[in-house]
Write an enzyme that holds these catalytic residues in place. Structure first.
Site, PDB file in Angstrom:
ATOM      1  N   ASN A  79      37.499  60.510  44.133  1.00 17.11           N
ATOM      2  CA  ASN A  79      36.324  60.989  43.407  1.00 17.11           C
ATOM      3  C   ASN A  79      36.659  62.139  42.481  1.00 17.11           C
ATOM      4  OD1 ASN A  79      34.538  59.243  44.701  1.00 17.11           O
ATOM      5  ND2 ASN A  79      33.967  60.723  46.268  1.00 17.11           N
TER       6      ASN A  79
ATOM      7  N   ASN B 263      32.919  64.355  63.608  1.00 19.79           N
ATOM      8  CA  ASN B 263      32.373  65.662  63.952  1.00 19.79           C
ATOM      9  C   ASN B 263      31.286  65.507  65.012  1.00 19.79           C
ATOM     10  OD1 ASN B 263      29.900  65.055  62.623  1.00 19.79           O
ATOM     11  ND2 ASN B 263      30.629  65.931  60.695  1.00 19.79           N
TER      12      ASN B 263
ATOM     13  N   ASP C 154      34.321  78.193  51.492  1.00 21.75           N
ATOM     14  CA  ASP C 154      33.844  76.854  51.126  1.00 21.75           C
ATOM     15  C   ASP C 154      34.322  75.888  52.204  1.00 21.75           C
ATOM     16  OD1 ASP C 154      33.145  74.460  49.959  1.00 21.75           O
ATOM     17  OD2 ASP C 154      34.408  74.682  48.184  1.00 21.75           O
TER      18      ASP C 154
ATOM     19  N   ASP D 239      38.524  66.902  56.151  1.00 25.24           N
ATOM     20  CA  ASP D 239      39.522  65.972  55.607  1.00 25.24           C
ATOM     21  C   ASP D 239      40.929  66.549  55.728  1.00 25.24           C
ATOM     22  OD1 ASP D 239      37.303  64.483  54.875  1.00 25.24           O
ATOM     23  OD2 ASP D 239      37.295  65.256  52.815  1.00 25.24           O
TER      24      ASP D 239
ATOM     25  N   GLY E  16      37.236  74.853  46.640  1.00 23.92           N
ATOM     26  CA  GLY E  16      37.673  73.605  46.019  1.00 23.92           C
ATOM     27  C   GLY E  16      37.950  72.549  47.070  1.00 23.92           C
TER      28      GLY E  16
END
Length: 291
Positions: free
Chosen positions: A10, A179, A233, A239, A274
């Protein structure tokens, strides 16, 4: 060995906001960036930066050449990424001042992968390699079935959660990562506790509380505390954890050692703003110290 990762690619459109918007609210962003993302791409980059050989299986549109270049730069084998007539997938990500996020996904080319591409990609796979996939693309069950038949170890990150998609791959899995919210959703869907699923190893991430590993054959449960950090963030932290976990196992680490390495990588990731572009490399993780 090699990790074959069937996953999304993406463009991440990240907006910094004072708080996550409420329904009907118009909110001015305080910042904007475009970066490489998608759960699949994030995991491939994490695995490559953790020292593994990672072959990414996926698709981009004609507007996605920059994404292929970025993946190659980060050490991912991109030869099995197809070109699609669909636009490259993208995500709109709002990140608040506490580092929490809300995400809207448009699948684009991620939903256009053909089975022949999967067959060709796995032709070079050998017994003992890893097959990894998530829920932002297509052909997960087909890929897991093919990989199991070739003797690969099959790992799956159950996100974004879809009960039918998860249950379709469960019979083929050696490792399931999810999770706490996804674990509860899966228990509701299967009417079984996570510990009773027929998957040998299950890792449930618990955010700031660390993670829990279920070894279902021996019926053992082990908790791992999180490293304490001030989050900037949280996007991509899960991931990063998964990519590092699979890379550690691929390199022959015991599960406990792989989980600790992955936990440290995930903790370092939340201190950065990011997604794929800022996933830490192995030296960063090894050198990091936390209070």
């Amino acid at each position: 060995m090699t990790i074959f990762n069937l996953g999304s690619i993406n463009a991440d459109l990240v907006y910094r906001v004072p708080h996550l918007p409420a329904p009907g609210e118009t909110l001015a962003a305080t910042g904007f960036t475009r970066g490489l993302g998608g759960k699949g791409a994030n995991m491939s980059v994490a695995a490559a930066r953790a020292g593994a050989r990672c072959v990414h299986i996926g698709a981009v549109g004609g507007d996605g050449v920059w994404a292929l270049d970025r993946l190659t730069e980060y050490g991912v084998d991109t030869r099995q990424i197809a070109k699609s007539d669909e636009a490259t997938g993208h995500a709109i990500i709002a990140v608040d001042e506490a580092g929490e996020n809300a995400i809207i996904l448009h699948p684009g080319a991620n939903a256009a992968l053909k089975k022949v591409g999967l067959i060709n990609a796995l032709a070079e796979a050998q017994a003992g390699d890893f097959f990894l996939t998530q829920n932002e693309t297509t052909l997960q069950a087909e890929g897991a079935r093919m990989a199991q038949a070739k003797g690969l170890r099959v790992a799956y990150a159950a996100a974004p959660f879809e009960a039918d998609a998860v249950q379709a791959v469960l019979p083929f899995l050696d490792l399931l990562v999810l999770n706490a919210v996804e674990a509860a959703q899966l228990e509701d869907a299967t009417e079984k506790s996570v510990a009773d699923l027929s998957v040998k190893d299950i890792v449930v991430t618990l955010g700031a509380d660390g993670c829990r590993w279920y070894e279902t054959e021996e019926k053992t449960v082990q908790d791992f505390p999180a490293f304490k950090v001030d989050p900037v963030d949280t996007t991509g932290a899960g991931d990063t954890f998964t990519g590092y976990l699979i890379a550690g196992l691929d390199r022959g680490m015991p599960m406990e050692q792989a989980i600790r390495l992955a936990s440290k990588a995930g903790a370092l990731m939340v201190t950065r703003l990011g997604t794929a572009d800022v996933i830490p490399d192995l030296k960063d993780v090894q050198d990091a110290s936390f209070n």
